[in-house]
Scaffold this motif. Structure first.
Motif, short mmCIF file in Angstrom:
data_model
loop_
_atom_site.label_atom_id
_atom_site.label_comp_id
_atom_site.label_asym_id
_atom_site.label_seq_id
_atom_site.Cartn_x
_atom_site.Cartn_y
_atom_site.Cartn_z
N LEU A 1 0.81 -1.21 0.00
CA LEU A 1 0.00 0.00 0.00
C LEU A 1 0.85 1.26 0.00
CD1 LEU A 1 -2.90 -0.94 2.44
CD2 LEU A 1 -2.99 -0.72 -0.03
N SER A 2 1.98 1.22 0.65
CA SER A 2 2.84 2.41 0.71
C SER A 2 3.32 2.80 -0.69
CB SER A 2 4.02 2.15 1.64
OG SER A 2 4.76 1.02 1.19
N LEU B 1 1.85 2.02 -3.46
CA LEU B 1 0.68 2.41 -4.24
C LEU B 1 0.28 3.86 -3.97
CD1 LEU B 1 -1.49 1.38 -6.21
CD2 LEU B 1 -2.86 0.74 -4.24
N SER B 2 0.37 4.26 -2.74
CA SER B 2 0.04 5.66 -2.40
C SER B 2 1.04 6.63 -3.02
CB SER B 2 -0.01 5.82 -0.88
OG SER B 2 1.24 5.51 -0.31
N LYS B 3 2.31 6.26 -3.07
CA LYS B 3 3.31 7.11 -3.70
C LYS B 3 3.04 7.27 -5.19
CE LYS B 3 7.02 6.01 -0.41
NZ LYS B 3 8.36 5.39 -0.26
N ASP B 4 2.69 6.15 -5.86
CA ASP B 4 2.38 6.22 -7.29
C ASP B 4 1.14 7.06 -7.55
OD1 ASP B 4 4.54 4.60 -7.69
OD2 ASP B 4 3.36 2.74 -7.83
N TYR B 5 0.17 7.00 -6.66
CA TYR B 5 -1.05 7.79 -6.83
C TYR B 5 -0.75 9.29 -6.76
CZ TYR B 5 -5.79 9.48 -6.05
OH TYR B 5 -6.99 10.16 -6.14
N LYS B 6 0.14 9.67 -5.85
CA LYS B 6 0.49 11.09 -5.72
C LYS B 6 1.31 11.57 -6.92
CE LYS B 6 0.48 11.00 -0.65
NZ LYS B 6 1.31 11.13 0.57
#
Length: 225
Positions: A64-65, A67-72
């Protein structure tokens, strides 16, 4: 190297002594290292009681960590508008026309309302022509004068081109829409017309007698053989 003769009594005695010696050595080693074996086979850490779903949850949580970086990092690209190569993208309304059953002259919307479809309708053209309502009534009446068998007998008397829009089998190609050909349009002239007699003469097959206006052979001289 030749194989040992296992039927030789001396060889048999030698093998038995070596098997017994090997078994005693194994037993002695297990006796000396019994404590180490017991310790290695016993679970020393505290049992946590994990289930299969717990393992899956841990693997998902670890990703998840990232994934959140890629989303930002992709937030900027999501705000951009897509670049179109052309100002107009062809769609169903721009498809080439002129190949429908109505435009080919094989049917009309009055006889078959299924043919009156908009250009955006991508459904398949009907295969069969509409059935005569009089023939349909045969199915709903009682036997023996009516029913399915009588309906099929009545239906088979209609030629295939009056039942279908296109030739569905290769056997129907022979003679399909013969009325649209030269013989169907022009050969049916007057009974004594030139075209009608020509078509009748051409349709004759096999040996036939000479026409009446042909003269019989004549002898030119007495020397003619």
């Amino acid at each position: 190297m030749p194989l040992i003769d296992i039927n030789n009594p001396e060889i048999i005695k030698f093998l038995i002594e070596n098997y017994q010696k090997n078994a005693k050595l194994r037993m002695r080693w297990n006796t000396i290292n019994a404590d180490k074996l017991q310790k290695a086979a016993t679970l020393q850490r505290e049992e946590k009681g994990y289930q299969y779903t717990d393992v899956l949850k841990a693997s998902i949580t670890s990703g998840l960590s990232a994934l959140s970086k890629d989303y930002k990092s992709d937030a900027r690209n999501r705000r951009l508008k897509a670049i179109n190569d052309g100002t107009h993208i062809p769609a169903v309304a721009d498809m080439r026309k002129g190949h429908s059953i109505v435009e080919l002259g094989l049917g009309n919307t009055k006889d078959d309302p299924r043919l009156g479809r908009p250009d955006t309708d991508l459904s398949i053209d009907p295969i069969m022509r509409p059935i005569d309502p009089k023939e349909k009534k045969i199915l709903h009446k009682g036997r023996p004068d009516f029913g399915r068998v009588e309906y099929l007998k009545k239906r088979v008397r209609t030629i295939p081109e009056d039942r279908y829009y296109f030739a569905e089998t290769s056997n129907w190609i022979y003679g399909w829409r013969l009325k649209d050909s030269y013989l169907g349009k022009k050969a049916h002239g007057p009974e004594h017309g030139r075209v009608w007699h020509l078509a009748r003469e051409k349709s004759r097959t096999g040996p036939s007698p000479d026409p009446i206006h042909y003269n019989s052979a004549q002898r030119l001289s007495n020397c003619t053989v």
